[in-house]
Motif scaffolding. Structure first.
Motif, PDB file in Angstrom:
ATOM      1  N   GLU A   1       3.736 -10.368   1.483  1.00 52.73           N
ATOM      2  CA  GLU A   1       3.727  -8.910   1.292  1.00 52.73           C
ATOM      3  C   GLU A   1       3.932  -8.198   2.626  1.00 52.73           C
ATOM      4  OE1 GLU A   1       0.897  -7.908  -2.528  1.00 52.73           O
ATOM      5  OE2 GLU A   1      -0.093  -8.577  -0.693  1.00 52.73           O
ATOM      6  N   ALA A   2       3.269  -8.672   3.673  1.00 52.71           N
ATOM      7  CA  ALA A   2       3.412  -8.057   4.998  1.00 52.71           C
ATOM      8  C   ALA A   2       4.843  -8.235   5.511  1.00 52.71           C
ATOM      9  CB  ALA A   2       2.416  -8.686   5.977  1.00 52.71           C
ATOM     10  N   PHE A   3       5.406  -9.426   5.324  1.00 50.08           N
ATOM     11  CA  PHE A   3       6.790  -9.677   5.725  1.00 50.08           C
ATOM     12  C   PHE A   3       7.737  -8.722   5.008  1.00 50.08           C
ATOM     13  CE2 PHE A   3      10.755 -11.658   4.329  1.00 50.08           C
ATOM     14  CZ  PHE A   3      11.413 -11.776   5.549  1.00 50.08           C
ATOM     15  N   CYS A   4       7.583  -8.626   3.690  1.00 48.77           N
ATOM     16  CA  CYS A   4       8.461  -7.746   2.907  1.00 48.77           C
ATOM     17  C   CYS A   4       8.334  -6.301   3.369  1.00 48.77           C
ATOM     18  CB  CYS A   4       8.135  -7.865   1.413  1.00 48.77           C
ATOM     19  SG  CYS A   4       8.632  -9.439   0.680  1.00 48.77           S
ATOM     20  N   ALA A   5       7.117  -5.862   3.634  1.00 46.39           N
ATOM     21  CA  ALA A   5       6.910  -4.493   4.118  1.00 46.39           C
ATOM     22  C   ALA A   5       7.626  -4.286   5.449  1.00 46.39           C
ATOM     23  CB  ALA A   5       5.419  -4.206   4.253  1.00 46.39           C
ATOM     24  N   ASP A   6       7.535  -5.290   6.335  1.00 48.45           N
ATOM     25  CA  ASP A   6       8.245  -5.202   7.622  1.00 48.45           C
ATOM     26  C   ASP A   6       9.753  -5.118   7.425  1.00 48.45           C
ATOM     27  OD1 ASP A   6       5.859  -5.294   8.996  1.00 48.45           O
ATOM     28  OD2 ASP A   6       6.062  -7.402   9.591  1.00 48.45           O
ATOM     29  N   MET A   7      10.253  -5.748   6.367  1.00 42.77           N
ATOM     30  CA  MET A   7      11.685  -5.731   6.069  1.00 42.77           C
ATOM     31  C   MET A   7      12.088  -4.486   5.273  1.00 42.77           C
ATOM     32  SD  MET A   7      13.088  -8.449   7.346  1.00 42.77           S
ATOM     33  CE  MET A   7      12.003  -8.381   8.737  1.00 42.77           C
ATOM     34  N   GLY A   8      11.094  -3.666   4.909  1.00 38.75           N
ATOM     35  CA  GLY A   8      11.376  -2.437   4.174  1.00 38.75           C
ATOM     36  C   GLY A   8      11.625  -2.644   2.698  1.00 38.75           C
TER      37      GLY A   8
ATOM     38  N   GLN B   1       0.702 -12.763   3.405  1.00 38.05           N
ATOM     39  CA  GLN B   1       1.684 -12.880   4.479  1.00 38.05           C
ATOM     40  C   GLN B   1       3.066 -12.442   4.004  1.00 38.05           C
ATOM     41  OE1 GLN B   1       1.466 -16.944   5.818  1.00 38.05           O
ATOM     42  NE2 GLN B   1      -0.642 -16.723   6.535  1.00 38.05           N
TER      43      GLN B   1
ATOM     44  N   THR C   1       9.861  -4.450  -1.227  1.00 38.10           N
ATOM     45  CA  THR C   1       8.713  -4.980  -1.951  1.00 38.10           C
ATOM     46  C   THR C   1       8.952  -6.462  -2.235  1.00 38.10           C
ATOM     47  OG1 THR C   1       9.682  -4.532  -4.115  1.00 38.10           O
ATOM     48  CG2 THR C   1       8.365  -2.750  -3.101  1.00 38.10           C
TER      49      THR C   1
END
Length: 90
Positions: free
Chosen positions: A19-26, A17, A28
């Protein structure tokens, strides 16, 4: 600036979850943890509020007791009536 590795143990589902959040925020996870660490060091505090479950277990129990009429006094129609009840011999 030299860098070092840090190992963090985390629940597998939480990691996915996050990792997905960080990806959404642009960013790592490494970037997110570095942002946290820099802000914590700069402000010398945890940079967000840490609180218990809202409402916590004690509050939930009190709410449940009220809903079930546990530990409640009877209703009074006036202060005089309340004072008479308080001053009455049991």
């Amino acid at each position: 600036m030299a860098s070092t590795n840090i190992n963090i143990r985390m629940d597998t589902d939480l990691k996915m979850q996050f990792e997905a959040f960080c990806a959404d925020m642009g960013m790592t996870m490494t970037t997110a943890f570095n942002v946290f660490a820099k802000k914590a060091v700069r402000e010398y505090r945890i940079p967000f509020e840490i609180s218990g479950e809202v409402p916590n277990a004690v509050t939930r129990k009190a709410i449940e007791d009220v809903e079930n009429g546990i530990g409640m006094s009877r209703a009074f129609s006036s202060v005089k009536e309340l004072m008479e009840d308080l001053n009455a011999d049991d």
